[in-house]
Design a protein around this motif. Structure first.
Motif, PDB file in Angstrom:
ATOM      1  N   HIS A  13     -28.700 -19.931 -16.717  1.00 19.57           N
ATOM      2  CA  HIS A  13     -30.147 -20.485 -16.669  1.00 19.57           C
ATOM      3  C   HIS A  13     -30.295 -21.917 -16.118  1.00 19.57           C
ATOM      4  CE1 HIS A  13     -34.269 -21.261 -18.119  1.00 19.57           C
ATOM      5  NE2 HIS A  13     -34.439 -20.282 -17.460  1.00 19.57           N
ATOM      6  N   ASN A  67     -31.813 -23.223 -12.730  1.00 15.80           N
ATOM      7  CA  ASN A  67     -32.987 -24.210 -12.621  1.00 15.80           C
ATOM      8  C   ASN A  67     -32.647 -25.396 -11.991  1.00 15.80           C
ATOM      9  OD1 ASN A  67     -34.561 -22.544 -14.430  1.00 15.80           O
ATOM     10  ND2 ASN A  67     -34.045 -23.621 -16.132  1.00 15.80           N
ATOM     11  N   ASP A 117     -32.683 -24.484  -8.210  1.00 13.57           N
ATOM     12  CA  ASP A 117     -34.154 -24.421  -7.802  1.00 13.57           C
ATOM     13  C   ASP A 117     -34.961 -25.730  -7.479  1.00 13.57           C
ATOM     14  OD1 ASP A 117     -33.905 -21.607  -7.914  1.00 13.57           O
ATOM     15  OD2 ASP A 117     -34.856 -21.409  -9.792  1.00 13.57           O
TER      16      ASP A 117
END
Length: 231
Positions: free
Chosen positions: A31, A35, A38
């Protein structure tokens, strides 16, 4: 899976607490990486958002977070490498992040992110070391030929903030100069390049292979030259 949980045997069972911990650990790290990807991807112009761009950026983020890519000819050998070496993917990631900074076949965005990661990491650590030195908290060795290079020294205790990069820098200095610096006397000695490479590799062994090496090729001495004492 992450290197902390390489054995499938100890992860079996739906309610196995180790398996639950492994899944939570892996999910959290994935995760975090997603992140970061992104956030950087949003800064890339739309026309440059290609699969090649994404692949290079992915390798940089993985390497910066300690998950290196196993070379193709060793693919599928991760459990074996993890048994022989201490965190092989982490070790490879230290070299790969530096390589991606200068990789001519990489993309400009990936090289820039690799450089930013290394620059920010180095600046933060240098600031911590210098502030601690100025405050009299510790001493800092500035000779890259020494194993204490860029570590905070308080008596017999050493604080290493570099996450695996310090050993690579020291190895590079010893390979270039053919010299080392004694931790006990501070004198400069000749350090054969093959011996420096073997010593660096020895420090990366997992505990059991390391003990086997010390008892055989190491002639009964540990990595810092102390005699091994049988129990």
């Amino acid at each position: 899976g992450e290197e902390a949980f390489m054995s499938s045997f100890i992860l079996k069972g739906k309610w196995n607490p180790i398996g639950i911990s492994a899944r939570a650990y892996t999910t959290f790290l994935n995760h975090q990486r997603a992140n970061v990807f992104d956030a950087v991807w949003e800064t890339v112009p739309e026309l440059e958002r290609t699969l090649e761009q994404a692949g290079h950026l992915n390798r940089v983020i993985n390497a910066a977070s300690g998950r290196g890519s196993i070379p193709g000819f060793l693919e599928g050998t991760s459990p074996l490498l993890n048994a022989l070496l201490f965190s092989p993917r982490y070790l490879i990631s230290r070299f790969q992040l530096v390589f991606e900074t200068f990789n001519p076949s990489s993309t400009a965005v990936a090289r820039q992110e690799a450089l930013k990661a290394l620059t920010a990491w180095s600046a933060a650590n240098l600031a911590i070391l210098q502030l601690g030195n100025m405050a009299g908290l510790w001493e800092v060795e500035l000779d890259p030929r020494s194993s204490d290079f860029s570590k905070g020294k308080i008596g017999p205790v050493r604080y290493d903030f570099w996450g695996g990069y310090q050993q690579i820098a020291r190895l590079g200095a010893q390979l270039v100069t053919g010299e080392g610096k004694s931790l006990t006397t501070g004198t400069i000695y000749k350090a054969g390049r093959p011996e420096s490479l073997v010593r660096f590799a020895r420090t990366k062994f997992a505990p059991i292979p390391a003990l086997a090496y010390d008892l055989t090729l190491g002639e009964g001495k540990d990595v810092i030259g102390r005699d091994l004492t049988p129990l």
